[in-house]
Scaffold this motif. Structure first.
Motif, PDB file in Angstrom:
ATOM      1  N   GLU A 283       2.050   9.012   2.315  1.00  0.00           N
ATOM      2  CA  GLU A 283       1.606   7.632   2.168  1.00  0.00           C
ATOM      3  C   GLU A 283       2.790   6.674   2.291  1.00  0.00           C
ATOM      4  O   GLU A 283       2.709   5.649   2.964  1.00  0.00           O
ATOM      5  CB  GLU A 283       0.920   7.476   0.803  1.00  0.00           C
ATOM      6  CG  GLU A 283       0.224   6.144   0.644  1.00  0.00           C
ATOM      7  CD  GLU A 283      -0.559   6.063  -0.663  1.00  0.00           C
ATOM      8  OE1 GLU A 283      -0.806   7.124  -1.266  1.00  0.00           O
ATOM      9  OE2 GLU A 283      -0.905   4.942  -1.053  1.00  0.00           O
ATOM     10  N   GLY A 284       3.880   7.054   1.663  1.00  0.00           N
ATOM     11  CA  GLY A 284       5.063   6.197   1.701  1.00  0.00           C
ATOM     12  C   GLY A 284       5.601   6.022   3.111  1.00  0.00           C
ATOM     13  O   GLY A 284       6.147   4.977   3.453  1.00  0.00           O
TER      14      GLY A 284
ATOM     15  N   THR B  98       2.015  14.167  -1.150  1.00  0.00           N
ATOM     16  CA  THR B  98       0.995  13.131  -0.962  1.00  0.00           C
ATOM     17  C   THR B  98       1.606  11.727  -0.980  1.00  0.00           C
ATOM     18  O   THR B  98       1.309  10.904  -0.118  1.00  0.00           O
ATOM     19  CB  THR B  98      -0.094  13.226  -2.051  1.00  0.00           C
ATOM     20  OG1 THR B  98       0.512  13.185  -3.331  1.00  0.00           O
ATOM     21  CG2 THR B  98      -0.871  14.518  -1.924  1.00  0.00           C
TER      22      THR B  98
ATOM     23  N   PRO C  84      -5.204   5.100   9.075  1.00  0.00           N
ATOM     24  CA  PRO C  84      -5.125   3.808   9.760  1.00  0.00           C
ATOM     25  C   PRO C  84      -6.390   2.983   9.518  1.00  0.00           C
ATOM     26  O   PRO C  84      -7.498   3.486   9.629  1.00  0.00           O
ATOM     27  CB  PRO C  84      -4.983   4.204  11.241  1.00  0.00           C
ATOM     28  CG  PRO C  84      -4.373   5.575  11.213  1.00  0.00           C
ATOM     29  CD  PRO C  84      -4.945   6.227   9.978  1.00  0.00           C
TER      30      PRO C  84
ATOM     31  N   LEU D  75      -2.666  17.176   5.158  1.00  0.00           N
ATOM     32  CA  LEU D  75      -1.766  17.954   4.306  1.00  0.00           C
ATOM     33  C   LEU D  75      -2.554  19.119   3.729  1.00  0.00           C
ATOM     34  O   LEU D  75      -3.452  18.927   2.914  1.00  0.00           O
ATOM     35  CB  LEU D  75      -1.233  17.071   3.171  1.00  0.00           C
ATOM     36  CG  LEU D  75      -0.531  15.777   3.581  1.00  0.00           C
ATOM     37  CD1 LEU D  75      -0.268  14.910   2.356  1.00  0.00           C
ATOM     38  CD2 LEU D  75       0.772  16.084   4.298  1.00  0.00           C
TER      39      LEU D  75
ATOM     40  N   LEU E  26       0.830  -1.206   0.000  1.00  0.00           N
ATOM     41  CA  LEU E  26       0.000   0.000   0.000  1.00  0.00           C
ATOM     42  C   LEU E  26       0.864   1.255   0.000  1.00  0.00           C
ATOM     43  O   LEU E  26       0.378   2.353   0.208  1.00  0.00           O
ATOM     44  CB  LEU E  26      -0.926  -0.011   1.211  1.00  0.00           C
ATOM     45  CG  LEU E  26      -1.856  -1.226   1.307  1.00  0.00           C
ATOM     46  CD1 LEU E  26      -2.705  -1.139   2.545  1.00  0.00           C
ATOM     47  CD2 LEU E  26      -2.723  -1.354   0.059  1.00  0.00           C
ATOM     48  N   VAL E  27       2.137   1.084  -0.214  1.00  0.00           N
ATOM     49  CA  VAL E  27       3.004   2.249  -0.422  1.00  0.00           C
ATOM     50  C   VAL E  27       3.304   2.323  -1.905  1.00  0.00           C
ATOM     51  O   VAL E  27       3.279   1.322  -2.611  1.00  0.00           O
ATOM     52  CB  VAL E  27       4.310   2.173   0.392  1.00  0.00           C
ATOM     53  CG1 VAL E  27       4.019   2.451   1.845  1.00  0.00           C
ATOM     54  CG2 VAL E  27       4.982   0.826   0.218  1.00  0.00           C
ATOM     55  N   SER E  28       3.592   3.526  -2.338  1.00  0.00           N
ATOM     56  CA  SER E  28       3.744   3.760  -3.771  1.00  0.00           C
ATOM     57  C   SER E  28       4.932   3.021  -4.367  1.00  0.00           C
ATOM     58  O   SER E  28       5.977   2.859  -3.729  1.00  0.00           O
ATOM     59  CB  SER E  28       3.906   5.256  -4.028  1.00  0.00           C
ATOM     60  OG  SER E  28       4.211   5.485  -5.390  1.00  0.00           O
TER      61      SER E  28
ATOM     62  N   ARG F 178     -14.079  10.805   6.839  1.00  0.00           N
ATOM     63  CA  ARG F 178     -13.671  11.809   7.833  1.00  0.00           C
ATOM     64  C   ARG F 178     -14.202  13.200   7.512  1.00  0.00           C
ATOM     65  O   ARG F 178     -14.441  14.008   8.403  1.00  0.00           O
ATOM     66  CB  ARG F 178     -12.145  11.911   7.860  1.00  0.00           C
ATOM     67  CG  ARG F 178     -11.463  10.775   8.563  1.00  0.00           C
ATOM     68  CD  ARG F 178      -9.968  11.055   8.522  1.00  0.00           C
ATOM     69  NE  ARG F 178      -9.245  10.134   9.390  1.00  0.00           N
ATOM     70  CZ  ARG F 178      -7.933  10.178   9.563  1.00  0.00           C
ATOM     71  NH1 ARG F 178      -7.215  11.094   8.941  1.00  0.00           N
ATOM     72  NH2 ARG F 178      -7.340   9.325  10.358  1.00  0.00           N
TER      73      ARG F 178
ATOM     74  N   SER G  86       8.681   0.668   7.551  1.00  0.00           N
ATOM     75  CA  SER G  86       7.527   1.566   7.662  1.00  0.00           C
ATOM     76  C   SER G  86       6.495   1.305   6.565  1.00  0.00           C
ATOM     77  O   SER G  86       5.433   1.911   6.557  1.00  0.00           O
ATOM     78  CB  SER G  86       7.993   3.022   7.562  1.00  0.00           C
ATOM     79  OG  SER G  86       8.537   3.263   6.270  1.00  0.00           O
ATOM     80  N   GLY G  87       6.803   0.427   5.647  1.00  0.00           N
ATOM     81  CA  GLY G  87       5.954   0.229   4.467  1.00  0.00           C
ATOM     82  C   GLY G  87       4.633  -0.451   4.794  1.00  0.00           C
ATOM     83  O   GLY G  87       4.585  -1.437   5.532  1.00  0.00           O
ATOM     84  N   LEU G  88       3.553   0.084   4.230  1.00  0.00           N
ATOM     85  CA  LEU G  88       2.224  -0.465   4.480  1.00  0.00           C
ATOM     86  C   LEU G  88       1.920  -1.580   3.492  1.00  0.00           C
ATOM     87  O   LEU G  88       2.357  -1.539   2.344  1.00  0.00           O
ATOM     88  CB  LEU G  88       1.175   0.632   4.343  1.00  0.00           C
ATOM     89  CG  LEU G  88       1.404   1.870   5.199  1.00  0.00           C
ATOM     90  CD1 LEU G  88       0.444   2.974   4.790  1.00  0.00           C
ATOM     91  CD2 LEU G  88       1.242   1.543   6.666  1.00  0.00           C
TER      92      LEU G  88
ATOM     93  N   GLY H 162      -4.739  14.979  -0.869  1.00  0.00           N
ATOM     94  CA  GLY H 162      -5.141  13.619  -0.519  1.00  0.00           C
ATOM     95  C   GLY H 162      -3.999  12.804   0.036  1.00  0.00           C
ATOM     96  O   GLY H 162      -3.021  12.555  -0.663  1.00  0.00           O
ATOM     97  N   ASN H 163      -4.123  12.392   1.279  1.00  0.00           N
ATOM     98  CA  ASN H 163      -3.155  11.494   1.878  1.00  0.00           C
ATOM     99  C   ASN H 163      -3.743  10.096   1.775  1.00  0.00           C
ATOM    100  O   ASN H 163      -4.788   9.808   2.344  1.00  0.00           O
ATOM    101  CB  ASN H 163      -2.923  11.879   3.337  1.00  0.00           C
ATOM    102  CG  ASN H 163      -1.908  10.990   4.038  1.00  0.00           C
ATOM    103  OD1 ASN H 163      -1.518   9.937   3.527  1.00  0.00           O
ATOM    104  ND2 ASN H 163      -1.476  11.408   5.209  1.00  0.00           N
ATOM    105  N   GLY H 164      -3.062   9.238   1.005  1.00  0.00           N
ATOM    106  CA  GLY H 164      -3.588   7.900   0.745  1.00  0.00           C
ATOM    107  C   GLY H 164      -3.632   7.014   1.968  1.00  0.00           C
ATOM    108  O   GLY H 164      -4.212   5.933   1.934  1.00  0.00           O
ATOM    109  N   TYR H 165      -3.017   7.455   3.067  1.00  0.00           N
ATOM    110  CA  TYR H 165      -2.990   6.600   4.248  1.00  0.00           C
ATOM    111  C   TYR H 165      -3.863   7.104   5.382  1.00  0.00           C
ATOM    112  O   TYR H 165      -3.735   8.231   5.844  1.00  0.00           O
ATOM    113  CB  TYR H 165      -1.557   6.421   4.768  1.00  0.00           C
ATOM    114  CG  TYR H 165      -1.535   5.634   6.052  1.00  0.00           C
ATOM    115  CD1 TYR H 165      -2.029   4.332   6.079  1.00  0.00           C
ATOM    116  CD2 TYR H 165      -1.066   6.184   7.232  1.00  0.00           C
ATOM    117  CE1 TYR H 165      -2.047   3.606   7.259  1.00  0.00           C
ATOM    118  CE2 TYR H 165      -1.071   5.463   8.414  1.00  0.00           C
ATOM    119  CZ  TYR H 165      -1.568   4.171   8.425  1.00  0.00           C
ATOM    120  OH  TYR H 165      -1.602   3.459   9.591  1.00  0.00           O
TER     121      TYR H 165
END
Lengths: 351, 351
Positions: free
Chosen positions: B310-311, B306, A326, B318, A122-124, A186, A156-158, A321-324
């Motif tokens: 996420e990374g 972004t 929890p 943000l 789930l990390v780029s 949210r 740290s990678g998701l 947009g923050n893709g992460y």
């Protein structure tokens, strides 16, 4: 696997950065993609497929004039040059799926991870060391590439374990944009008017679905797309109050359409999911004073958005947009279990 | 003044766009700068001077080999071609000062504006119709041009009345970054830990001053700059708890320094005012989970921020700096009245 003592392993993966030295892996130009040995706090993955970021895939398709082999060559060239699939034009990446091949001893205690697990990162891809052995197929309509190779996940990678009750393609398709519904949840309050720009796309559809849940019966959810077919589908899915057929890069037309659809009140929340440039002004114009505009699209220009809002004299919050979030992966997958209509849509269009 | 009936006046000024039709004035190539008649919802300004955007002025100076007359010719050529001082190379503009010459009848009710008022426009010259009659002087060291001419402010266009008790140069210097303290005032709560990246610059100093006011005695304000002199000045001004001499583009060093300064708790709010690229990751890394990062810097990359968050697997908000907050100009000017130390700083460094 033994590590050279001199190379200290960092949770964020700086130990894999070759150029320029001392930066984090994402902004780095080039990473070390040698997977013959992993560091103590890394996970090694046998890669099966890449789900390329839509902006990146579109750029490569256009550069290759729609030719699958041409896209494959561009992918190989980028990985050869950078040690990661970090599109030098769009700056974006994507995600991958594969099986856990090895877990560094420092991560051996993780309860949710074992060798052989089927996972999606789930990390780029823009920060993931990747070695490609062979590209088997480029699926032009799915932004997907099947291949053999290996990748490295940092401490740290998701990642998400792929579930047994959801087909892989479908799980991937939703995990790729898992941040969208979680962030929408949210942002949107009961009774809100929400405009989803690019409401016909994958993340746009999830945002509309989530906005409907959160805004509730007193809220108003508006989907925007330049395509008649998208608008038709938005109406059939039944989660929008209005589906507006407008080109979002035409800011003046956007304002007119959303103004008409909201009796001039405009939107509390605007969510931009369009993978086309020049839609910042149209998105900002349709937010009410004091509202917010959430930019998920990787085609967003920071200067266009900030100077645009100032030039229009609009007091709106501009969020990137923050893709992460929890729990976002589990939440996105749960939507496919609770909404049969969403699952059917994913089956037909994205899996 | 009579208007042609056919030309409907738009609050955003689209009625002045000549080429291409249907877009907003900022992205337009050419505007109608005929000021012989104004529309009902326009303000006509007798222009006295232009404060040209630094990027634009530098480009013109270089193109004219440092010759003031050459810069004047370039300015006249751009305005002749585009009807606005919208630098075709840099894409940027600047601001202007002058006196209100006429107010369209639709705006006659505005309580804060009268013919003869001395004002500065707070919207970019890149969207402001401008006619130049004569250039009197080009001040090569001040990015400033004295001239006779007229300009048009649209209904949505922002402006500030220049006060009598603050010298013009000083007022302009703070108005240029008026959004910074106003946005900081909204973001920072009592007791917050705030990191201002680029705390030695003009907007950074205003953010630190404001963060100190809002965070209060229980809060912790940390300024960051790569320069010893900046850190020295931050300490002397007395508004920071810590001044950290770190290069913010070194994300790893940033994390170490802020971690040490906060006993590992990191920041509730991070404000980035650095006009240098590659500071996104350093700013994100030093925000606590659930905190927020506010990017004022025009050097910010959307994708770097972004994908970076996420990374790193960081759940942080943000935000993109919106230069407009209602009342921001008056608020910024009031700071020069209430804080003698700030006024003195502006006198010495920025006026």
């Amino acid at each position: 696997m033994s590590m050279p003592q001199a190379r200290a392993a960092c949770p964020y993966g700086t130990h894999r950065v070759i150029e320029p030295p001392g930066v984090l892996p994402q902004p780095a130009w080039r990473l070390d993609n040698d997977t013959s040995a992993i560091f103590d706090n890394e996970v090694l993955i046998d890669v099966q497929a890449l789900n390329v970021d839509a902006a990146s895939f579109t750029q490569m398709k256009e550069a290759a004039h729609g030719d699958a082999d041409g896209v494959a060559e561009l992918i190989l060239a980028t990985v050869a040059q950078r040690g990661k699939l970090h599109n030098p034009v769009t700056g974006s990446g994507g995600m991958l799926i594969g099986r856990v091949a090895a877990i560094g001893p420092a991560l051996a205690g993780r309860p949710d991870l074992a060798v052989g697990d089927h996972i999606a990162t789930l990390v780029s891809l823009s920060l993931t060391p990747l070695r490609i052995d062979r590209i088997h197929a480029v699926h032009l309509d799915q932004d997907r590439v099947d291949l053999s190779g290996q990748a490295v996940l940092f401490e740290s990678g998701l990642y998400a374990r792929l579930p047994d009750d959801i087909p892989e393609g479908m799980a991937l398709a939703i995990l790729d944009v898992a941040g969208a519904p979680a962030q929408t949840a949210r942002l949107v309050k009961p009774g809100d008017t929400v405009v989803v720009v690019g409401g016909g796309g994958k993340s746009g559809t999830l945002c509309i679905h989530e906005a409907r849940l959160r805004a509730g019966p007193d809220g108003c959810v508006i989907g925007v797309s330049p395509f008649e077919q998208d608008c038709q589908r938005m109406r059939e899915l039944g989660w929008v109050n209005h589906a507006l057929q407008v080109d979002a890069s035409d800011a003046v037309a956007m304002l007119a359409a959303v103004s008409a659809g909201t009796q001039g009140r405009l939107a509390d929340v605007v969510i931009n999911c369009v993978n086309q440039p020049h839609t910042e002004m149209g998105s900002i114009l349709v937010a009410r004073p004091g509202g917010c505009v959430y930019f998920f699209s990787m085609a967003t220009s920071f200067t266009a958005a900030t100077l645009g809002a100032e030039g229009l004299g609009k007091d709106v919050a501009l969020l990137m947009g923050n893709g992460y979030v929890p729990g976002h992966a589990e939440y996105a997958l749960s939507l496919l279990r609770t909404s049969p209509r969403l699952r059917q849509l994913f089956e037909v269009r994205y899996a």
